[in-house]
Design an enzyme around this catalytic site. Structure first.
Site, PDB file in Angstrom:
ATOM      1  N   SER B  16       0.865  -1.174   0.000  1.00  0.00           N
ATOM      2  CA  SER B  16       0.000   0.000   0.000  1.00  0.00           C
ATOM      3  C   SER B  16       0.908   1.233   0.000  1.00  0.00           C
ATOM      4  CB  SER B  16      -0.927  -0.055   1.218  1.00  0.00           C
ATOM      5  OG  SER B  16      -1.921   0.921   1.144  1.00  0.00           O
ATOM      6  N   HIS B  43      -2.869  -1.147  -3.304  1.00  0.00           N
ATOM      7  CA  HIS B  43      -3.997  -0.248  -3.055  1.00  0.00           C
ATOM      8  C   HIS B  43      -3.776   1.010  -3.861  1.00  0.00           C
ATOM      9  CE1 HIS B  43      -4.478  -2.091   1.220  1.00  0.00           C
ATOM     10  NE2 HIS B  43      -5.040  -2.834   0.301  1.00  0.00           N
ATOM     11  N   ASP B 136      -4.679  -4.458   6.108  1.00  0.00           N
ATOM     12  CA  ASP B 136      -4.873  -5.456   5.056  1.00  0.00           C
ATOM     13  C   ASP B 136      -3.590  -6.265   4.831  1.00  0.00           C
ATOM     14  OD1 ASP B 136      -6.103  -6.808   2.992  1.00  0.00           O
ATOM     15  OD2 ASP B 136      -5.739  -5.245   1.500  1.00  0.00           O
TER      16      ASP B 136
END
Lengths: 273, 192
Positions: B16, B43, B136
């Site tokens: 991310s 992401h 996540d």
């Protein structure tokens, strides 16, 4: 708490029972996603085991209805992929405008955000009065939502951005009245909508259309079922009509592909013969 | 290490905020040998689609493809998870996509792909979790470990954003915790 996850043979059992008892055939749904949905159902409903889930689905029709709603994906938004909608607005609707009656089908439309998006574009082009928008989905409750025309107000900022990117020129908030957490859309928009349940797996073609939307539904099907559903769309589409799929979906695995031409860069195909 | 040589089929990388440089380096150092394929989940905003694919393609001779529904899985490819979809593997030969609810405010979700790959590829999997400001990926990476795969977490001390790697290390003991610039050498050893 770590919830137990379902095994493949349990999924087979559940799929067989859903078909036998309720006539819903999930056997050609893509397995990886279906498995996730079943595991998710166990978690959100706090059901400790597959056996208990299986028992409730078999014996409680109301729970079955709820289970189908949760096993199928009902995530959608207004003007999702705005550039696709811009293409519809600028290249597709002007072609359809020449018809005396415009028939559009949103297949597997979930809670109906896309149907309202299309209605907004038709109204802005002064075409809504001679259009019919068929909105169908497997779940009866989401069909109810389309008839109400009420959506969460928390989404409106995103939808407004999407709308502008799609070529919308108005103030998006002029289309709804906000009340508490909800936005109720202009009654005019639903005046030409016909909402009904339709199961793409088992139900047949019911009309001929010039434009069919089915976005992010085929991803949940295996290639065989995708092909069957694409043939259903083919049988429901006039020659020179348009088929619109999701951003990462394709007709290339289907035998209908040879008779369709793709609009460059967009997941929009035109039926040539 | 010898018996591991033919074992790994897939290297799946999740990142991310602050992970892009490390991903670019890993892909730049990747070679065509050993029939491995890569999956990259980052992401990102919905709009910046092909930019990422082009950027990665500019770093490598491997073929780079943003996955479409039911795409075949082939060795020698770098597959990019498309924005706004979860990426699953149907079986060892086929991808599938899912546009269901976001998880940890994310779609794609790294957990979803990690778990799916762990289930289908088991101990043929190498999983890598990089910098990010999100929970996540930790759970999914632990599933790869449980399935017998090899797990690598970026060193939180040198990651741009330490939250995501920290979450993984708190949850379980990964096989390796490494600085971003040391990953290529380890991957080369594991897959040589």
């Amino acid at each position: 708490m770590e919830v137990s996850t379902v095994h493949d043979n349990e999924i087979d059992l559940l799929v067989a029972s859903l078909a036998e008892i309720y006539g819903y055939d999930f056997s050609n749904y893509a397995r990886a996603s279906l498995k996730r949905r079943i595991n998710r159902l166990l978690v959100i409903d706090r059901i400790p085991s597959f056996a208990e889930l299986f028992y409730r689905i078999k014996n409680e029709p109301d729970y079955f209805t709820h289970a189908v709603e949760e096993l199928t994906v009902n995530v959608t938004e207004m003007f999702r992929d705005p550039y696709m909608f811009k293409f519809i607005r600028e290249k597709v609707l002007p072609v359809l405008a020449t018809h005396p009656l415009i028939r559009i089908w949103h297949a597997g439309c979930a809670t109906g955000e896309e149907v309202y998006s299309t209605a907004i574009m038709l109204q802005e082009m002064n075409l809504l009065h001679k259009s019919l928008l068929y909105a169908t989905d497997i779940n009866p409750s989401v069909i109810e939502n389309i008839r109400r025309g009420i959506f969460p107000v928390s989404q409106m900022k995103q939808y407004s951005e999407n709308y502008i990117l799609s070529g919308g020129k108005k103030d998006f908030s002029s289309y709804y009245t906000a009340k508490y957490d909800f936005a109720k859309f202009d009654e005019q928009l639903k005046s030409k909508m016909i909402a009904a349940t339709h199961n793409l797996v088992s139900d047949r073609s019911f009309n001929e259309f010039q434009l069919i939307f089915c976005r992010n539904v085929l991803i949940y099907f295996d290639k065989n079922l995708q092909d069957k559903v694409l043939n259903l769309f083919d049988a429901s589409l006039e020659t020179l009509g348009f088929l619109v799929l999701g951003a990462k979906e394709n007709i290339r695995f289907s035998d209908i592909a040879s008779r369709y031409v793709q609009s460059h860069n967009e997941k929009i195909w035109r039926k040539m013969q | 290490m010898a018996q591991d040589a033919v074992r790994y089929k897939v290297i799946v990388i999740g990142g991310s905020a602050g992970s892009l440089d490390t991903i670019l380096k890993i892909i730049a150092d990747a070679s065509m040998t050993n029939n491995i394929f890569y999956i990259v989940i980052i992401h990102r905003k919905t709009s910046a689609e092909s930019v990422l694919t082009d950027l990665l393609a500019s770093q490598t001779t491997l073929k780079v493809r943003e996955v479409e529904d039911k795409d075949a899985i082939l060795p020698g490819y770098v597959y990019i998870c498309p924005a706004d979809y979860h990426l699953l593997v149907e079986d060892q030969n086929t991808f599938s996509l899912d546009s269901s609810e976001k998880i940890y405010y994310s779609r794609p979700s790294i957990d979803v792909t990690f778990e799916s790959v762990a289930e289908v590829f088991g101990d043929s999997t190498i999983g890598i979790l990089l910098s990010g400001a999100n929970a996540d990926g930790a759970k999914g990476l632990s599933k790869i470990k449980q399935a017998g795969g090899y797990t690598i977490v970026q060193n939180p001390l040198t990651a741009d954003v330490d939250y995501m790697p920290k979450q993984a290390i708190e949850l379980f003991k990964p096989d390796a915790v490494l600085n971003g610039d040391k990953m290529s050498a380890l991957l080369k050893n594991l897959s040589a």
